[in-house]
Motif scaffolding. Sequence first.
Motif, PDB file in Angstrom:
ATOM      1  N   ALA A  20     -18.665 -43.482 -63.876  1.00 15.28           N
ATOM      2  CA  ALA A  20     -18.406 -42.862 -62.594  1.00 15.28           C
ATOM      3  C   ALA A  20     -16.962 -42.417 -62.836  1.00 15.28           C
ATOM      4  N   ALA A  21     -16.148 -43.240 -62.824  1.00 16.09           N
ATOM      5  CA  ALA A  21     -14.430 -42.824 -63.399  1.00 16.09           C
ATOM      6  C   ALA A  21     -14.219 -42.578 -64.274  1.00 16.09           C
ATOM      7  N   LEU A  22     -14.731 -42.951 -65.634  1.00 18.41           N
ATOM      8  CA  LEU A  22     -14.523 -42.502 -67.045  1.00 18.41           C
ATOM      9  C   LEU A  22     -14.622 -41.353 -67.112  1.00 18.41           C
ATOM     10  N   VAL A  23     -15.660 -40.644 -66.500  1.00 20.41           N
ATOM     11  CA  VAL A  23     -16.756 -39.220 -66.090  1.00 20.41           C
ATOM     12  C   VAL A  23     -15.038 -38.536 -66.039  1.00 20.41           C
ATOM     13  N   ARG A  24     -14.893 -38.892 -64.147  1.00 21.97           N
ATOM     14  CA  ARG A  24     -12.946 -38.017 -63.723  1.00 21.97           C
ATOM     15  C   ARG A  24     -12.568 -38.402 -64.787  1.00 21.97           C
ATOM     16  N   GLY A  25     -12.065 -39.031 -65.462  1.00 22.85           N
ATOM     17  CA  GLY A  25     -11.117 -39.488 -65.798  1.00 22.85           C
ATOM     18  C   GLY A  25     -10.434 -38.649 -67.398  1.00 22.85           C
ATOM     19  N   GLU A  26     -12.329 -38.522 -67.821  1.00 28.10           N
ATOM     20  CA  GLU A  26     -12.200 -38.104 -68.933  1.00 28.10           C
ATOM     21  C   GLU A  26     -12.124 -36.434 -68.816  1.00 28.10           C
ATOM     22  N   GLY A  27     -13.279 -36.151 -67.635  1.00 24.17           N
ATOM     23  CA  GLY A  27     -13.012 -34.895 -67.784  1.00 24.17           C
ATOM     24  C   GLY A  27     -14.367 -33.867 -67.967  1.00 24.17           C
ATOM     25  N   SER A  28     -15.865 -34.498 -68.485  1.00 30.18           N
ATOM     26  CA  SER A  28     -17.044 -35.039 -68.958  1.00 30.18           C
ATOM     27  C   SER A  28     -17.432 -35.185 -69.718  1.00 30.18           C
ATOM     28  N   TYR A  29     -18.490 -35.571 -69.458  1.00 31.24           N
ATOM     29  CA  TYR A  29     -19.990 -36.940 -70.115  1.00 31.24           C
ATOM     30  C   TYR A  29     -19.368 -37.113 -71.730  1.00 31.24           C
TER      31      TYR A  29
END
Length: 222
Positions: A79-88
């Motif tokens: 979840a944090a990686l998605v938020r941090g990178e901006g997309s799945y």
Amino acid sequence: MSEQRGDDGPPTDRESPVGQPVVRGDETVTGQDAEQAKAFDPTDPESVAAAAETVGKFAENTAGGEDNVYMLRGAAACAALVRGEGSYKAAAERAGGDVTVAFIRKWARVHDLPQSIRRYVAMGHVAPTAAKHIARVGGEERFQLAWAVLDGDLTVREVRSVASEVNGGTPVEDALADHGVTPGELTVTLPNDTYRELRRTAAMEGRDPEELVAEALDENLS
């Protein structure tokens, strides 16, 4: 952060900050020291890098995983990686290896489940693999499916089937009934004095004991 009941019912999504170990850091739930619970901050580049590394390792070790807290940690990293990178897609590329968009999406949704459901996952009452399918269902139906796992002893395969039926338009009550589960049906053992008074009051008022119990619980939980 505790889960509070809203005016129209309980919150059906995560209310705590993404990546924070609200459940994983609760020693009364996990039995682990709160300081050992890894937090992921999607606004911190170093934390996002740590999340990417965690997701990569997590993707290699989910099959047959029995450590529910470890699984929740992996979900938090997703979840944090998605938020941090901006997309799945960007998150999957950052994690590298065999990490797929579908993998990250499924586990990020688990992290976004309401705290009450995640607590049952952490305590081992709901399998993380079942939680993935519960997270596919939106709104209050996800609560009914989660509680059906607890009270109806549904298997992961059955949870997956019910989730698919609900997402296909079948009312959750009907989908659960097809698997032998009646929503709201719960066996409760009461102290002898309480049971005796419940039966006496029900007889004097000409009411069903279940009605009195439901009324008392509604007043207490509202």
